[in-house]
Design a protein around this motif. Structure first.
Motif, PDB file in Angstrom:
ATOM      1  N   HIS A   1       0.839  -1.205   0.000  1.00  0.00           N
ATOM      2  CA  HIS A   1       0.000   0.000   0.000  1.00  0.00           C
ATOM      3  C   HIS A   1       0.871   1.250   0.000  1.00  0.00           C
ATOM      4  CE1 HIS A   1      -3.308   2.721   0.729  1.00  0.00           C
ATOM      5  NE2 HIS A   1      -2.692   3.186   1.808  1.00  0.00           N
ATOM      6  N   PHE A   2       1.820   1.310   0.927  1.00  0.00           N
ATOM      7  CA  PHE A   2       2.757   2.435   0.954  1.00  0.00           C
ATOM      8  C   PHE A   2       3.906   2.114  -0.001  1.00  0.00           C
ATOM      9  CE2 PHE A   2       0.833   2.553   5.266  1.00  0.00           C
ATOM     10  CZ  PHE A   2       0.156   3.751   5.111  1.00  0.00           C
TER      11      PHE A   2
ATOM     12  N   GLN B   1      -0.445  -3.939  -9.501  1.00  0.00           N
ATOM     13  CA  GLN B   1       0.294  -4.650  -8.459  1.00  0.00           C
ATOM     14  C   GLN B   1       1.538  -3.851  -8.093  1.00  0.00           C
ATOM     15  OE1 GLN B   1       1.145  -8.744  -9.239  1.00  0.00           O
ATOM     16  NE2 GLN B   1       2.306  -9.029  -7.347  1.00  0.00           N
ATOM     17  N   PHE B   2       1.668  -3.569  -6.800  1.00  0.00           N
ATOM     18  CA  PHE B   2       2.818  -2.828  -6.295  1.00  0.00           C
ATOM     19  C   PHE B   2       3.791  -3.838  -5.676  1.00  0.00           C
ATOM     20  CE2 PHE B   2      -0.703   0.092  -6.505  1.00  0.00           C
ATOM     21  CZ  PHE B   2      -0.131   1.231  -7.053  1.00  0.00           C
ATOM     22  N   HIS B   3       4.951  -3.954  -6.303  1.00  0.00           N
ATOM     23  CA  HIS B   3       5.895  -5.014  -5.975  1.00  0.00           C
ATOM     24  C   HIS B   3       6.827  -4.602  -4.835  1.00  0.00           C
ATOM     25  CE1 HIS B   3       4.769  -7.143  -9.711  1.00  0.00           C
ATOM     26  NE2 HIS B   3       4.668  -5.927 -10.225  1.00  0.00           N
TER      27      HIS B   3
ATOM     28  N   GLY C   1      12.723  -3.957  -2.979  1.00  0.00           N
ATOM     29  CA  GLY C   1      14.111  -4.412  -3.054  1.00  0.00           C
ATOM     30  C   GLY C   1      15.044  -3.388  -2.434  1.00  0.00           C
ATOM     31  N   ILE C   2      16.057  -2.971  -3.181  1.00  0.00           N
ATOM     32  CA  ILE C   2      17.007  -1.982  -2.660  1.00  0.00           C
ATOM     33  C   ILE C   2      16.579  -0.560  -2.990  1.00  0.00           C
ATOM     34  CG2 ILE C   2      18.923  -3.616  -2.795  1.00  0.00           C
ATOM     35  CD1 ILE C   2      19.828  -2.180  -5.355  1.00  0.00           C
ATOM     36  N   LEU C   3      15.428  -0.408  -3.637  1.00  0.00           N
ATOM     37  CA  LEU C   3      14.943   0.920  -4.015  1.00  0.00           C
ATOM     38  C   LEU C   3      14.113   1.527  -2.889  1.00  0.00           C
ATOM     39  CD1 LEU C   3      13.767   0.038  -7.639  1.00  0.00           C
ATOM     40  CD2 LEU C   3      15.979   0.990  -6.950  1.00  0.00           C
ATOM     41  N   ASP C   4      13.832   2.803  -3.005  1.00  0.00           N
ATOM     42  CA  ASP C   4      12.952   3.433  -2.020  1.00  0.00           C
ATOM     43  C   ASP C   4      11.515   3.525  -2.528  1.00  0.00           C
ATOM     44  OD1 ASP C   4      13.458   5.288  -3.958  1.00  0.00           O
ATOM     45  OD2 ASP C   4      13.895   6.952  -2.596  1.00  0.00           O
ATOM     46  N   HIS C   5      11.280   3.103  -3.775  1.00  0.00           N
ATOM     47  CA  HIS C   5       9.935   3.078  -4.341  1.00  0.00           C
ATOM     48  C   HIS C   5       9.568   1.656  -4.759  1.00  0.00           C
ATOM     49  CE1 HIS C   5       8.793   7.372  -4.796  1.00  0.00           C
ATOM     50  NE2 HIS C   5      10.090   7.557  -4.775  1.00  0.00           N
ATOM     51  N   SER C   6       8.283   1.331  -4.663  1.00  0.00           N
ATOM     52  CA  SER C   6       7.796   0.028  -5.113  1.00  0.00           C
ATOM     53  C   SER C   6       7.460   0.096  -6.597  1.00  0.00           C
ATOM     54  CB  SER C   6       6.540  -0.373  -4.332  1.00  0.00           C
ATOM     55  OG  SER C   6       6.827  -0.551  -2.970  1.00  0.00           O
ATOM     56  N   PRO C   7       8.033  -0.782  -7.409  1.00  0.00           N
ATOM     57  CA  PRO C   7       7.649  -0.822  -8.824  1.00  0.00           C
ATOM     58  C   PRO C   7       6.168  -1.191  -8.955  1.00  0.00           C
ATOM     59  CG  PRO C   7       9.661  -2.081  -8.424  1.00  0.00           C
ATOM     60  CD  PRO C   7       9.075  -1.764  -7.085  1.00  0.00           C
TER      61      PRO C   7
END
Length: 282
Positions: free
Chosen positions: A70-71, A106-108, A111-117
């Motif tokens: 969600h976030f 779908q929000f995946h 990983g090492i990112l600060d945003h969800s793909p």
């Protein structure tokens, strides 16, 4: 997108695309760097949020049904310094919900990112299987409503009181289903009749009976239109608009949005595996 001017440029581009492609289904997804609602979270309704919501309202864009995270953004910190927000979205126009209502975003895991793909999944439209019984408000305006309720409630059953109530409610449900045709169908039929009569009048036939019939149909169309609007308002679950303000088109569109968001697109089974096929979900 961290700059307010850059965001405003994007909002203008969204409205331009909406006007140009308003008759085609389209969607936009990615990071918008601003939340829409206070629970996403934010410190109240900011000016940036108001501008973003306006940029969604004018082009008639709405969030697709979402699964997963969600976030979609975090500040990569721990404890009390951690901040989570929903900055990434997938938005579709009314035509998208109308023609591709079974799609979902779908929000995946980031990983090492600060945003969800985010990705959009297109599904075959599921066949209609009926809906649970629900009292429709326009039924209560029918002259037959109270008579039907009384008729069903006066029936005698020889069983326990709880079973009696169950049987009466079940019988009443069946009778109410056939109380009347959907008001949108009635309104459509009456509008066609009114159009036919007015076509006769345009051709020069101003006979008194035709004029009277035109007035009768005009009144019937007005009543049917009010019932039609009340019907779609109830289905849309929109509470902040009043009936009678010509909001029928908006209510009808929100019904499509609700239907799209209400269907179950994936579920985790007992083995902890996510399944998406209708057979596995059932």
């Amino acid at each position: 997108m961290c700059d307010s001017n850059a965001r405003r440029t994007l909002w203008n581009d969204l409205m331009h695309c909406a006007n140009r492609f308003k008759h085609e289904p389209w969607t936009v997804l990615g990071e918008f760097n601003v939340t829409r609602y206070g629970a996403e979270p934010s410190n109240g309704m900011t000016k940036a949020m108001q501008e973003f919501n306006n940029a969604n309202t004018k082009p008639e864009l709405e969030d697709l049904k979402g699964t997963g995270f969600h976030f979609t953004w975090n500040n990569m910190r721990m404890g009390t310094e951690a901040v989570l927000k929903k900055l990434d979205r997938a938005l579709g126009n009314w035509q998208w919900f109308r023609s591709m209502g079974d799609s979902f975003a779908q929000f995946h895991p980031p990983g090492i990112l600060d945003h969800s793909p985010v990705s959009i999944h297109l599904r075959h439209r599921q066949p209609y299987k009926g809906r649970p019984f629900k009292i429709l408000n326009f039924w209560t305006d029918s002259e037959k409503f109270l008579h039907i309720v009384k008729q069903e409630w006066d029936k005698e059953y020889t069983c326990s009181p709880l079973i009696v109530i169950h049987k009466k409610l079940k019988s009443l449900k069946g009778s109410l289903r056939y109380l009347s045709t959907r008001p949108d169908s009635i309104a459509k039929e009456l509008r066609l009749k009114l159009h036919s009569v007015q076509q006769v009048m345009v051709s020069g036939d101003m006979d008194q009976s035709v004029v009277v019939r035109e007035m009768q149909l005009w009144q019937e169309v007005g009543r049917a239109a009010r019932l039609e609007e009340a019907f779609f308002k109830q289905k849309s679950r929109i509470q902040w608009l009043k009936e009678g303000d010509s909001n029928l088109a908006y209510f009808h569109k929100m019904v499509k949005v609700r239907q799209s968001k209400n269907h179950i697109v994936r579920i985790r089974n007992e083995a902890g595996v996510w399944v998406e096929s209708e057979g596995d979900i059932a």
